[in-house]
Design a protein around this motif. Structure first.
Motif, PDB file in Angstrom:
ATOM      1  N   PRO A  79       0.806  -1.237   0.000  1.00 42.57           N
ATOM      2  CA  PRO A  79       0.000   0.000   0.000  1.00 42.57           C
ATOM      3  C   PRO A  79       0.836   1.283   0.000  1.00 42.57           C
ATOM      4  N   VAL A  80       2.146   1.169  -0.228  1.00 46.10           N
ATOM      5  CA  VAL A  80       3.009   2.336  -0.194  1.00 46.10           C
ATOM      6  C   VAL A  80       2.699   3.261  -1.376  1.00 46.10           C
ATOM      7  N   GLN A  81       2.551   4.566  -1.064  1.00 49.62           N
ATOM      8  CA  GLN A  81       2.344   5.589  -2.095  1.00 49.62           C
ATOM      9  C   GLN A  81       3.602   6.435  -2.173  1.00 49.62           C
ATOM     10  N   LEU A  82       4.098   6.648  -3.384  1.00 54.96           N
ATOM     11  CA  LEU A  82       5.356   7.351  -3.592  1.00 54.96           C
ATOM     12  C   LEU A  82       5.118   8.741  -4.158  1.00 54.96           C
ATOM     13  N   THR A  83       5.867   9.715  -3.619  1.00 52.60           N
ATOM     14  CA  THR A  83       5.963  11.048  -4.211  1.00 52.60           C
ATOM     15  C   THR A  83       7.416  11.251  -4.586  1.00 52.60           C
ATOM     16  N   VAL A  84       7.685  11.459  -5.889  1.00 49.24           N
ATOM     17  CA  VAL A  84       9.060  11.480  -6.373  1.00 49.24           C
ATOM     18  C   VAL A  84       9.409  12.868  -6.899  1.00 49.24           C
ATOM     19  N   LYS A  85      10.615  13.332  -6.497  1.00 47.45           N
ATOM     20  CA  LYS A  85      11.123  14.604  -6.992  1.00 47.45           C
ATOM     21  C   LYS A  85      12.484  14.358  -7.637  1.00 47.45           C
ATOM     22  N   GLY A  86      12.687  14.893  -8.839  1.00 45.46           N
ATOM     23  CA  GLY A  86      13.982  14.780  -9.504  1.00 45.46           C
ATOM     24  C   GLY A  86      14.126  13.488 -10.272  1.00 45.46           C
ATOM     25  N   SER A  87      15.376  13.201 -10.684  1.00 46.89           N
ATOM     26  CA  SER A  87      15.669  11.988 -11.444  1.00 46.89           C
ATOM     27  C   SER A  87      17.021  11.436 -10.994  1.00 46.89           C
TER      28      SER A  87
END
Length: 658
Positions: free
Chosen positions: A623-631
């Motif tokens: 159930p993990v939700q990811l918020t990603v910034k950058g590369s």
């Protein structure tokens, strides 16, 4: 007719008689001389000795009293005592001038002393030794200087009532000086000194040094903290008197026993008797709401009440027989822990009724009330606990909230100490060790765990309940100790006037008693004031802040780490661990395996160094939700790895591999 022959016989006869008389006379003299010189030699020797020597009563040297760390609290210092033989004085003016310069007597007083017809007069005793030497130096006829000892308390008022005082001839007048007088005092006080034909002493008496020294449990610094805080608040509220007690809950050692108003034993004669009182053990008083804790302990221990049990508090008024019990607020339904937190009289009355008179009485006696603690202070009071069969309904209710029963401060502190340490009732003590003049120990006091009065689980529940008192909604948030958790109870007990046989108007015992740190208590502290007259009188307002100040200062002095310090230390240690981990060479397979394990245990995995593809593969099906910034790869994540978490939202910052 007398013949010539007869005339010649008469003189010869007379000569014979006279010769016989002289022979008898000389025989008597020779016999007497023999009796005196040979046979009676011991008697004459004793007579000569009695004329040459004299027994002089001097102050014996007393042993020293130290605190637990060897700091001197009471010690003997040499002093001089000045006396005169008036008939031997040749130049009165010169003697008066000399004595006036180095003693406290004025010219008139000195003139009266010198005019005395007595063979010997004391001028002044126990003056500084240098003054005595200055008087003795001119060697004026008729002046007698004797060395004695005077008790000196270098810290003046510090622990004055506890230590007591010593008067002339080393006579103990109170406190520990009196209780342990048999150890502190030399065995003899009459000393033999030599004197000349005029009766003037010309040798100093030998001192008997068969004394002992006391090492107390008191800590000079903690005692100072207690007296300073106690006095400051007593002055602010214009209290009649007060005391502060600090007890080590794990051993029973009394670390501080402070009293107000102060008492300086160096000048004991200047103080009224009330200033001599050790209020912490001599005074008995109704404990008020601080005794509600004892009722709650009895109820929990007997399993008649649980912390979550609810009682209806009658909206502030409850009829008991012909009497009405009132609360300070109109409470409705409250559980037991809240009843203690807000100090509901009606609530504790109902808990007491559920417990029963006999069980409550037995627990009161079991935890040490109604008998002396026997801590070694003269004048200790036992308090009063009436047999339960004599309790009326209203008496039972009153005792539940601390009226109709009398206690002393040390009894209360010991009882709270038992709650703090998990249920063990330790015997309080003040003297840690007694050593002889050679430094050999003759007595050591070891901690005595008298009995277990509470189950450890019950004691733990009660500690948590008392912690609520210092939190928002409790009666003494002022007692909260910054950086440390604590627990305790306030008390505001109206004083009973024995003369009027009724409770006095505007006269209260204002108190707070508690322990700290909550997680692993070391100290039980009791603060109490008699009749605060200004700026309020409620226990939480008056005594609560003193508990806070004293506890905080003492814990820091003892090296107890505050919660903030503990958190900082833990974070630094974690950062060091992380740094070491970052420096170590970790393969991608190891990172992957470790992250899978953390997720399965509901821990935040360390995702740093993984690519976004690897993270997405790892968290797929969770159930993990990811918020990603950058590369790039993960260089930062929130929350940090290792923390247990209930959230499933991860914020990842990606960047270039370094």
């Amino acid at each position: 007719m007398v013949t010539e022959t007869e005339n010649n016989k008469t003189p010869r006869f007379r000569i014979f008689i006279v010769s016989l008389f002289f022979c008898f006379f000389y025989t008597v003299i020779i016999f007497r001389a023999y009796m005196l010189q040979i046979h009676g030699n011991e008697k004459l020797s004793n007579l000569a000795t009695s004329q040459h020597n004299a027994n002089l009563r001097v102050s014996p040297q007393r042993g020293t009293i130290f605190d637990r760390k060897g700091e001197i609290l009471a010690i003997d210092v040499p002093v001089a005592s000045v006396g005169i033989h008036p008939h031997q004085i040749q130049d009165k003016d010169q003697v008066i001038k000399l004595l006036a310069e180095h003693t406290s007597l004025n010219l008139k007083q000195l003139a009266e002393k010198l005019a005395s017809t007595k063979k010997f007069e004391w001028i002044e005793r126990r003056i500084p030794i240098d003054n005595g030497r200055a008087i003795e130096s001119p060697k004026l006829p008729g002046i007698q200087i004797s060395q004695e000892y005077r008790r000196f308390y270098p810290n003046k008022e510090l622990a004055g009532q506890l230590l007591g005082a010593v008067g002339y001839d080393a006579k103990a007048l109170g406190g520990l000086e009196l209780t342990y007088d048999q150890f502190l005092r030399s065995a003899t006080t009459n000393k033999s000194v030599e004197r000349d034909a005029r009766g003037k002493f010309f040798s100093e008496p030998d001192q008997n040094l068969d004394t002992h020294h006391l090492y107390l449990t008191i800590d000079k610094n903690i005692q100072t903290f207690a007296e300073t805080a106690l006095k400051k608040t007593a002055t602010k509220h214009q209290a009649k008197s007060g005391f502060a007690l600090v007890l080590d809950v794990k051993t029973g050692e009394v670390l501080a026993m402070a009293n107000y108003p102060g008492f300086n034993p160096n000048a004991y004669w200047k103080y009224p008797l009330d200033h001599w009182k050790n209020h912490a053990v001599i005074d008995v008083f109704e404990p008020g709401s601080t005794f509600k804790t004892i009722l709650m302990a009895a109820a929990l221990q007997n399993r008649t009440t649980k912390p979550t049990d609810r009682f209806f508090c009658e909206n502030g008024q409850y009829q008991v027989g012909k009497n009405t019990i009132n609360d300070h607020s109109p409470y409705g339904w409250l559980d037991a822990k809240t009843i203690l937190q807000v100090s509901s009289n009606i609530g504790v009355t109902k808990i007491a009724q559920k417990l029963g008179r006999k069980k409550f009485y037995e627990f009161i006696k079991e935890i040490g009330f109604g008998k002396e603690v026997d801590v070694g202070v003269s004048g200790e009071s036992a308090g009063a606990v009436r047999p339960y069969k004599s309790w009326r309904d209203i008496d039972f209710s009153n005792i539940a909230f601390g009226q109709g029963i009398s206690v002393n401060g040390l009894q209360m502190t010991r009882a709270y100490g038992a709650i703090a340490n998990g249920g063990h009732l330790f015997k309080p003590f003040l003297v840690k060790e007694i050593v002889d003049n050679s430094g050999h120990s003759v007595h050591k006091t070891e901690p005595i765990n008298e009995k277990e009065v509470l189950d450890p689980t019950i004691a733990g529940e009660l500690k948590q309940m008392l912690h609520l008192v210092t939190q928002t909604g409790g009666t003494s948030t002022q007692a909260h100790v910054p950086g440390y958790l604590s627990g305790g109870k306030t008390g505001t007990a109206q004083k009973f006037d024995t003369r009027l046989k009724a409770y006095a108007e505007n006269q209260y015992i204002s108190s707070f008693i508690g322990f700290t740190p909550l997680e692993d208590p070391r100290l039980a502290i009791f603060i109490a004031y008699d009749t605060p007259r200004k700026n309020g009188y409620y226990g939480g307002l008056v005594a609560g802040p003193v508990f806070k100040a004293l506890a905080e200062e003492t814990l820091k002095y003892m090296g107890e780490v505050s919660r903030e310090q503990a958190n900082t230390t833990t974070k630094i240690a974690q950062n060091k661990t992380d740094a070491k981990t970052n420096l170590a060479i970790v393969t991608p397979e190891q990172k992957w395996t470790s992250a899978q394990k953390d997720l399965s245990q509901n821990k935040v995995p360390n995702l740093k160094g993984l690519s976004l593809r690897q993270v997405l593969t790892l968290t797929q099906g969770t159930p993990v939700q990811l918020t990603v910034k950058g590369s790039g790869i993960v260089v930062k994540q929130m929350p940090e790895s290792g923390d247990l978490t209930n959230t499933k939202e991860f914020v990842l910052t990606l960047g270039e591999r370094t």
